[in-house]
Motif scaffolding. Sequence first.
Motif, PDB file in Angstrom:
ATOM      1  N   VAL A  58      -6.497   5.088   8.241  1.00  0.00           N
ATOM      2  CA  VAL A  58      -7.772   5.743   8.552  1.00  0.00           C
ATOM      3  C   VAL A  58      -8.948   4.898   8.079  1.00  0.00           C
ATOM      4  CG1 VAL A  58      -9.242   7.729   8.046  1.00  0.00           C
ATOM      5  CG2 VAL A  58      -6.819   8.085   8.534  1.00  0.00           C
ATOM      6  N   TYR A  59      -8.902   4.477   6.808  1.00  0.00           N
ATOM      7  CA  TYR A  59     -10.077   3.835   6.220  1.00  0.00           C
ATOM      8  C   TYR A  59     -10.273   2.390   6.674  1.00  0.00           C
ATOM      9  CZ  TYR A  59     -10.252   7.963   3.256  1.00  0.00           C
ATOM     10  OH  TYR A  59     -10.332   9.257   2.800  1.00  0.00           O
ATOM     11  N   THR A  60      -9.208   1.745   7.162  1.00  0.00           N
ATOM     12  CA  THR A  60      -9.377   0.407   7.745  1.00  0.00           C
ATOM     13  C   THR A  60      -9.500   0.480   9.261  1.00  0.00           C
ATOM     14  OG1 THR A  60      -6.998  -0.049   8.001  1.00  0.00           O
ATOM     15  CG2 THR A  60      -8.005  -0.626   5.878  1.00  0.00           C
ATOM     16  N   ARG A  61      -9.497   1.706   9.798  1.00  0.00           N
ATOM     17  CA  ARG A  61      -9.580   1.954  11.241  1.00  0.00           C
ATOM     18  C   ARG A  61      -8.470   1.213  11.989  1.00  0.00           C
ATOM     19  NH1 ARG A  61     -15.446   0.639  12.974  1.00  0.00           N
ATOM     20  NH2 ARG A  61     -15.527  -0.670  11.115  1.00  0.00           N
ATOM     21  N   GLY A  62      -7.283   1.223  11.377  1.00  0.00           N
ATOM     22  CA  GLY A  62      -6.100   0.662  12.025  1.00  0.00           C
ATOM     23  C   GLY A  62      -5.876  -0.809  11.791  1.00  0.00           C
ATOM     24  N   GLU A  63      -6.766  -1.450  11.030  1.00  0.00           N
ATOM     25  CA  GLU A  63      -6.656  -2.903  10.870  1.00  0.00           C
ATOM     26  C   GLU A  63      -5.565  -3.298   9.875  1.00  0.00           C
ATOM     27  OE1 GLU A  63      -9.769  -6.582  11.121  1.00  0.00           O
ATOM     28  OE2 GLU A  63     -10.356  -4.853   9.909  1.00  0.00           O
ATOM     29  N   VAL A  64      -5.283  -2.443   8.887  1.00  0.00           N
ATOM     30  CA  VAL A  64      -4.207  -2.689   7.924  1.00  0.00           C
ATOM     31  C   VAL A  64      -3.153  -1.616   8.123  1.00  0.00           C
ATOM     32  CG1 VAL A  64      -3.588  -2.945   5.491  1.00  0.00           C
ATOM     33  CG2 VAL A  64      -5.847  -3.692   6.293  1.00  0.00           C
ATOM     34  N   ASN A  65      -1.916  -2.046   8.298  1.00  0.00           N
ATOM     35  CA  ASN A  65      -0.837  -1.124   8.620  1.00  0.00           C
ATOM     36  C   ASN A  65       0.317  -1.299   7.645  1.00  0.00           C
ATOM     37  OD1 ASN A  65       1.952  -0.837  10.366  1.00  0.00           O
ATOM     38  ND2 ASN A  65       0.458   0.771  10.828  1.00  0.00           N
ATOM     39  N   PHE A  66       0.692  -0.207   6.945  1.00  0.00           N
ATOM     40  CA  PHE A  66       1.828  -0.229   6.028  1.00  0.00           C
ATOM     41  C   PHE A  66       3.021   0.482   6.650  1.00  0.00           C
ATOM     42  CE2 PHE A  66      -1.230  -1.166   2.647  1.00  0.00           C
ATOM     43  CZ  PHE A  66      -0.488  -2.006   1.830  1.00  0.00           C
ATOM     44  N   LYS A  67       4.180  -0.149   6.576  1.00  0.00           N
ATOM     45  CA  LYS A  67       5.439   0.482   6.965  1.00  0.00           C
ATOM     46  C   LYS A  67       6.230   0.770   5.694  1.00  0.00           C
ATOM     47  CE  LYS A  67       9.563   0.081   9.844  1.00  0.00           C
ATOM     48  NZ  LYS A  67      10.333  -0.758  10.805  1.00  0.00           N
ATOM     49  N   ILE A  68       6.754   1.987   5.591  1.00  0.00           N
ATOM     50  CA  ILE A  68       7.416   2.430   4.358  1.00  0.00           C
ATOM     51  C   ILE A  68       8.921   2.259   4.473  1.00  0.00           C
ATOM     52  CG2 ILE A  68       7.785   4.399   2.830  1.00  0.00           C
ATOM     53  CD1 ILE A  68       5.031   5.425   3.925  1.00  0.00           C
ATOM     54  N   PHE A  69       9.524   1.743   3.401  1.00  0.00           N
ATOM     55  CA  PHE A  69      10.976   1.569   3.314  1.00  0.00           C
ATOM     56  C   PHE A  69      11.482   2.348   2.097  1.00  0.00           C
ATOM     57  CE2 PHE A  69       9.473  -1.944   5.790  1.00  0.00           C
ATOM     58  CZ  PHE A  69      10.472  -2.184   6.735  1.00  0.00           C
ATOM     59  N   PRO A  70      11.959   3.598   2.298  1.00  0.00           N
ATOM     60  CA  PRO A  70      12.454   4.412   1.179  1.00  0.00           C
ATOM     61  C   PRO A  70      13.917   4.107   0.866  1.00  0.00           C
ATOM     62  CG  PRO A  70      12.542   5.684   3.193  1.00  0.00           C
ATOM     63  CD  PRO A  70      11.997   4.326   3.573  1.00  0.00           C
ATOM     64  N   ASN A  71      14.482   4.893  -0.050  1.00  0.00           N
ATOM     65  CA  ASN A  71      15.917   4.856  -0.346  1.00  0.00           C
ATOM     66  C   ASN A  71      16.427   3.479  -0.772  1.00  0.00           C
ATOM     67  OD1 ASN A  71      16.590   7.627   0.292  1.00  0.00           O
ATOM     68  ND2 ASN A  71      16.205   7.080   2.434  1.00  0.00           N
ATOM     69  N   ALA A  72      15.584   2.706  -1.445  1.00  0.00           N
ATOM     70  CA  ALA A  72      15.974   1.374  -1.940  1.00  0.00           C
ATOM     71  C   ALA A  72      16.483   0.464  -0.827  1.00  0.00           C
ATOM     72  CB  ALA A  72      17.022   1.500  -3.049  1.00  0.00           C
ATOM     73  N   GLN A  73      15.959   0.639   0.375  1.00  0.00           N
ATOM     74  CA  GLN A  73      16.383  -0.216   1.489  1.00  0.00           C
ATOM     75  C   GLN A  73      16.103  -1.694   1.233  1.00  0.00           C
ATOM     76  OE1 GLN A  73      15.145   1.122   5.496  1.00  0.00           O
ATOM     77  NE2 GLN A  73      14.616   3.083   4.556  1.00  0.00           N
ATOM     78  N   LEU A  74      15.028  -1.971   0.503  1.00  0.00           N
ATOM     79  CA  LEU A  74      14.659  -3.367   0.223  1.00  0.00           C
ATOM     80  C   LEU A  74      15.012  -3.778  -1.200  1.00  0.00           C
ATOM     81  CD1 LEU A  74      11.182  -3.598   2.017  1.00  0.00           C
ATOM     82  CD2 LEU A  74      13.482  -3.997   2.936  1.00  0.00           C
ATOM     83  N   GLY A  75      15.779  -2.925  -1.898  1.00  0.00           N
ATOM     84  CA  GLY A  75      16.204  -3.254  -3.258  1.00  0.00           C
ATOM     85  C   GLY A  75      15.789  -2.195  -4.250  1.00  0.00           C
ATOM     86  N   LEU A  76      16.340  -2.287  -5.456  1.00  0.00           N
ATOM     87  CA  LEU A  76      15.966  -1.380  -6.535  1.00  0.00           C
ATOM     88  C   LEU A  76      14.580  -1.750  -7.064  1.00  0.00           C
ATOM     89  CD1 LEU A  76      19.410  -1.207  -8.364  1.00  0.00           C
ATOM     90  CD2 LEU A  76      18.422   0.457  -6.774  1.00  0.00           C
ATOM     91  N   GLU A  77      14.020  -0.873  -7.889  1.00  0.00           N
ATOM     92  CA  GLU A  77      12.609  -0.988  -8.232  1.00  0.00           C
ATOM     93  C   GLU A  77      12.246  -2.301  -8.931  1.00  0.00           C
ATOM     94  OE1 GLU A  77      11.011   2.413 -10.197  1.00  0.00           O
ATOM     95  OE2 GLU A  77      11.301   3.714  -8.451  1.00  0.00           O
ATOM     96  N   GLN A  78      13.034  -2.727  -9.913  1.00  0.00           N
ATOM     97  CA  GLN A  78      12.674  -3.964 -10.605  1.00  0.00           C
ATOM     98  C   GLN A  78      12.735  -5.151  -9.652  1.00  0.00           C
ATOM     99  OE1 GLN A  78      14.857  -4.480 -14.288  1.00  0.00           O
ATOM    100  NE2 GLN A  78      13.608  -2.967 -15.337  1.00  0.00           N
ATOM    101  N   ALA A  79      13.663  -5.097  -8.692  1.00  0.00           N
ATOM    102  CA  ALA A  79      13.778  -6.181  -7.716  1.00  0.00           C
ATOM    103  C   ALA A  79      12.585  -6.187  -6.760  1.00  0.00           C
ATOM    104  CB  ALA A  79      15.082  -6.047  -6.937  1.00  0.00           C
ATOM    105  N   THR A  80      12.171  -5.001  -6.290  1.00  0.00           N
ATOM    106  CA  THR A  80      11.043  -4.978  -5.353  1.00  0.00           C
ATOM    107  C   THR A  80       9.730  -5.309  -6.061  1.00  0.00           C
ATOM    108  OG1 THR A  80      10.731  -2.572  -5.596  1.00  0.00           O
ATOM    109  CG2 THR A  80      12.168  -3.330  -3.807  1.00  0.00           C
ATOM    110  N   ALA A  81       9.619  -4.934  -7.329  1.00  0.00           N
ATOM    111  CA  ALA A  81       8.432  -5.326  -8.089  1.00  0.00           C
ATOM    112  C   ALA A  81       8.370  -6.850  -8.215  1.00  0.00           C
ATOM    113  CB  ALA A  81       8.439  -4.678  -9.467  1.00  0.00           C
ATOM    114  N   LYS A  82       9.509  -7.466  -8.495  1.00  0.00           N
ATOM    115  CA  LYS A  82       9.566  -8.922  -8.598  1.00  0.00           C
ATOM    116  C   LYS A  82       9.242  -9.574  -7.257  1.00  0.00           C
ATOM    117  CE  LYS A  82      10.393 -12.854 -10.665  1.00  0.00           C
ATOM    118  NZ  LYS A  82       9.459 -13.369 -11.708  1.00  0.00           N
TER     119      LYS A  82
END
Length: 334
Positions: A58-82
Amino acid sequence: MGLVSAFALFASTQFGVAQEVKVPYVKEAAAQARIAHALTEGSPYDIGAQRFAELVDVYTRGEVNFKIFPNAQLGLEQATAKDTQLGLLEASLVAINNATQWYPPLDVTLLPFIFRDREHVNKVIYGDIGKDLFEGYREASGMRIVSVLEWGDRGIMNNVRPIAKVEDLSGIKLRLPKNSTMIDTYSALGANPTAIDWGELYSALQQGVADGLEGPPQGMIDMKFTDFLEYYSYVPVFHGLAVILVNDAWFQALSEENQQAVLKAGREAGEYQRWISAKSHVSGLSKLAELGVEVNVVEDVEPFIEATKEIYESNRDRIGAEWIERVQKAGLEE
């Protein structure tokens, strides 16, 4: 062409085919980004991430788009933070205990009973303390904290006995995150803490590697720990915050307008998620009872506070005495 004309032409057709007309206010997506988290879809974490992504849109009027990956699809938290630090991932939503490794003062938020209530939390994270703490974190880690969410008040769930007094924790094998402040705290309370990765926790509890864990009521329900843990004791040793980290180089590459939009979205998404989480704490205890868990609320927490005072002394130099004092005094001077 004015706005009215543009919208009027939006549904026009040529040779029977709908013709899209661009509306200048709605921008093309120029910055695609991923945000990872380890909890289930529909959990308070996920609700916060969804809200953040929607508000950024909304606030970027569509210019910035985030896609969400839940359930540790991209790794556990310490790994994704790294990965976020390294720029392999644009953003990650993690419990704050999985973010402090780059900046020890951030562990001030994990000292036992450091927060009096949620209003105290707000005073810290939205005041000068939070501004200074998060800027120090950015300089040390190369990541920017753009939103503060919560995991919430972390009670104790186990399959040995209810916890009504400090002595009840004696010998219980309690899973803790890989954070020295949290592990030392439960050692001081007489438990036998063991650090187990979140992704391995369900099987570890099933197999008896751990007798239980600490966390908020709704989190226990979302992860289905109610399948084999019998007791939940509400004694909020920690108030677990969570943060959305973004790679600072990625953030700096955005336009100034979009940087401010991301920060605005982060503030509002955090406030919304922490409200959802607070409500889930109210309903979570009764839901646990409905699922057959024996629930008790520890009314007198002073013995727990007394037993963990040593954690402040043993971490004073590492975290910084000035940070501890600032957080403890926040809101009291008004």
